[in-house]
Write an enzyme that holds these catalytic residues in place. Structure first.
Site, mmCIF file in Angstrom:
data_model
loop_
_atom_site.group_PDB
_atom_site.id
_atom_site.type_symbol
_atom_site.label_atom_id
_atom_site.label_comp_id
_atom_site.label_asym_id
_atom_site.label_seq_id
_atom_site.Cartn_x
_atom_site.Cartn_y
_atom_site.Cartn_z
ATOM 1 N N LEU A 66 -3.643 3.761 5.001
ATOM 2 C CA LEU A 66 -3.046 2.522 5.509
ATOM 3 C C LEU A 66 -3.309 2.318 6.995
ATOM 4 C CD1 LEU A 66 0.358 2.859 3.630
ATOM 5 C CD2 LEU A 66 -1.731 1.685 2.886
ATOM 6 N N GLY A 96 -2.979 -3.542 9.249
ATOM 7 C CA GLY A 96 -3.087 -4.697 8.346
ATOM 8 C C GLY A 96 -2.156 -4.542 7.153
ATOM 9 N N HIS A 97 -2.145 -3.352 6.534
ATOM 10 C CA HIS A 97 -1.237 -3.105 5.400
ATOM 11 C C HIS A 97 0.227 -3.146 5.868
ATOM 12 C CE1 HIS A 97 -4.861 -0.589 4.130
ATOM 13 N NE2 HIS A 97 -4.730 -1.422 3.108
ATOM 14 N N GLY A 108 -4.147 -9.430 2.272
ATOM 15 C CA GLY A 108 -4.739 -9.795 3.561
ATOM 16 C C GLY A 108 -5.924 -10.732 3.369
ATOM 17 N N ASP A 148 -10.236 -10.213 2.984
ATOM 18 C CA ASP A 148 -10.983 -10.176 1.723
ATOM 19 C C ASP A 148 -10.803 -11.524 1.032
ATOM 20 O OD1 ASP A 148 -11.737 -7.425 2.070
ATOM 21 O OD2 ASP A 148 -9.659 -6.938 1.653
ATOM 22 N N GLN A 207 -11.532 -11.972 -2.698
ATOM 23 C CA GLN A 207 -10.507 -11.263 -3.476
ATOM 24 C C GLN A 207 -9.218 -12.092 -3.555
ATOM 25 O OE1 GLN A 207 -9.582 -6.923 -3.416
ATOM 26 N NE2 GLN A 207 -7.940 -7.484 -2.026
ATOM 27 N N VAL A 232 -5.564 -8.996 10.194
ATOM 28 C CA VAL A 232 -5.123 -8.263 11.393
ATOM 29 C C VAL A 232 -6.351 -7.608 12.008
ATOM 30 C CG1 VAL A 232 -3.630 -6.409 12.248
ATOM 31 C CG2 VAL A 232 -2.838 -7.899 10.398
ATOM 32 N N SER A 267 -9.780 0.014 5.949
ATOM 33 C CA SER A 267 -9.758 1.476 5.792
ATOM 34 C C SER A 267 -11.157 2.035 5.980
ATOM 35 C CB SER A 267 -9.235 1.857 4.408
ATOM 36 O OG SER A 267 -7.958 1.308 4.220
HETATM 37 O O1 PAF Z 1 -7.685 -4.773 -1.306
HETATM 38 C C1 PAF Z 1 -7.451 -3.679 -1.855
HETATM 39 O O2 PAF Z 1 -7.045 -2.713 -1.227
HETATM 40 C C2 PAF Z 1 -7.673 -3.544 -3.353
HETATM 41 O O3 PAF Z 1 -8.756 -4.300 -3.785
HETATM 42 C C3 PAF Z 1 -6.411 -3.856 -4.192
HETATM 43 C C4 PAF Z 1 -5.985 -5.316 -4.030
HETATM 44 C C5 PAF Z 1 -5.265 -2.952 -3.767
HETATM 45 C C6 PAF Z 1 -6.706 -3.614 -5.681
HETATM 46 O O4 PAF Z 1 -7.080 -2.295 -5.917
#
Ligand code: PAF
Length: 293
Positions: free
Chosen positions: A29, A32-33, A143, A146, A149, A172, A182
């Site tokens: 982490l 951002g997380h 976030g 991505d 995503q 972030v 990461s």
């Molecule tokens: O963005 C990520 O860390 C991953 O793609 C997620 C959304 C946790 C799915 O495994």
């Protein structure tokens, strides 16, 4: 903070909670997380986090085995950020023997990252769908770095009537503008310094757009030109696409554009994006677009 590795135990702990915000992660982490966890806690009162390095979203030649992991450090950070529940399943808890169900979001998963990483978003959509079913949160946080995503997950949640609101939070960044990821830990000191070329390239195109440039190919050229000034980085793609469909644009119109890029430094791929133009979600769709939130 309650930690668990099983669905059964997670559900028992969740049953005792009221409104829940959820942050799915693959661990290792960073700020951002943690900013997503704090937002979840602020908005929902209680925050759950999953840590699961999802094999289904890695291709055969990708970095699954060497994906960075540091569970003890993650748990210490989550404690400080105020997480209440942490779900850390093993692979067999999510994909038990005989597992056969996968989620494909059509139309948004053929271009950009999908062209380079076939099957990646099938793995992401599948695991996020399963995690949302397990966690039963009111809101789930992702976030915006991505960008593709975010669009895939938002579309999946709407199509499958998943009763969790998808919240997309701003990227972030490190003080020098590099988007937090990461995977930044893989960069050599020289590549880490060179990696600021991503944000410099995006800023150059943003400035041109602000000055009136609407030709999408010209905006892509501006990005490619700045990227070319940094020989350590090899661009995978530079895209200037419709922010709702991800189709490449000829011109940036009223709907604005999603400018996105992926650049390789050695074996590490970095992604970043900028949104050009004011998107008016209500004018485009009854549901706000994930990226415009
Ligand atoms: O963005 C990520 O860390 C991953 O793609 C997620 C959304 C946790 C799915 O495994």
């Amino acid at each position: 903070m309650h930690t668990t590795t099983t669905i059964r135990d997670f559900r028992a702990a969740r049953a005792g909670l009221d409104t829940l915000g959820f942050v799915p992660t693959m661990g290792f982490l960073h700020e951002g997380h943690l900013s997503l966890v704090r937002q979840a806690k602020r908005e929902c009162g209680t925050a759950a986090v999953s840590i699961f390095v999802n094999p289904a979203q890695f291709g055969p030649n990708e970095d699954l085995a060497r994906y960075p992991r540091d569970l003890n450090h993650d748990l210490a950070l989550l404690g400080e950020a105020g997480a209440d529940l942490v779900f850390m399943p093993g692979v067999e808890e999510i994909y038990p023997p005989g597992y056969r169900t996968y989620v494909t979001v059509e139309g948004l998963t053929e271009r950009l990252e999908s062209a380079i990483r076939p099957g990646h978003f099938r793995g992401v959509a599948t695991v996020v769908c399963k995690l949302l079913n397990i966690v039963q949160a009111e809101k789930a946080y992702f976030g915006q770095k991505d960008a593709q995503q975010c669009m895939v997950i938002d579309q999946m949640a709407r199509d499958l009537a998943i009763p969790t609101a998808i919240v997309i939070a701003p990227t972030v960044r490190e003080p020098d503008g590099l988007a937090m990821s990461s995977r930044n830990v893989y960069l050599s000191p020289e590549d880490r310094r060179a990696a600021t070329v991503l944000i410099r390239a995006l800023h150059a195109a943003e400035q041109a757009h602000n000055a009136g440039e609407r030709d999408a190919e010209r905006l892509r050229e501006i990005v490619r030109g700045v990227l070319a000034s940094e020989p350590r980085g090899q661009p995978d793609y530079v895209s200037c696409a419709d922010p709702l469909t991800l189709q490449e644009l000829d011109a940036v119109g009223q709907q604005g554009a999603l400018l996105s890029l992926a650049v390789r430094f050695g074996t590490t791929r970095l992604l970043d994006k900028a949104l050009l133009g004011g998107i008016q979600p209500s004018a485009l769709s009854p549901q706000p677009s994930a990226l415009s939130l």
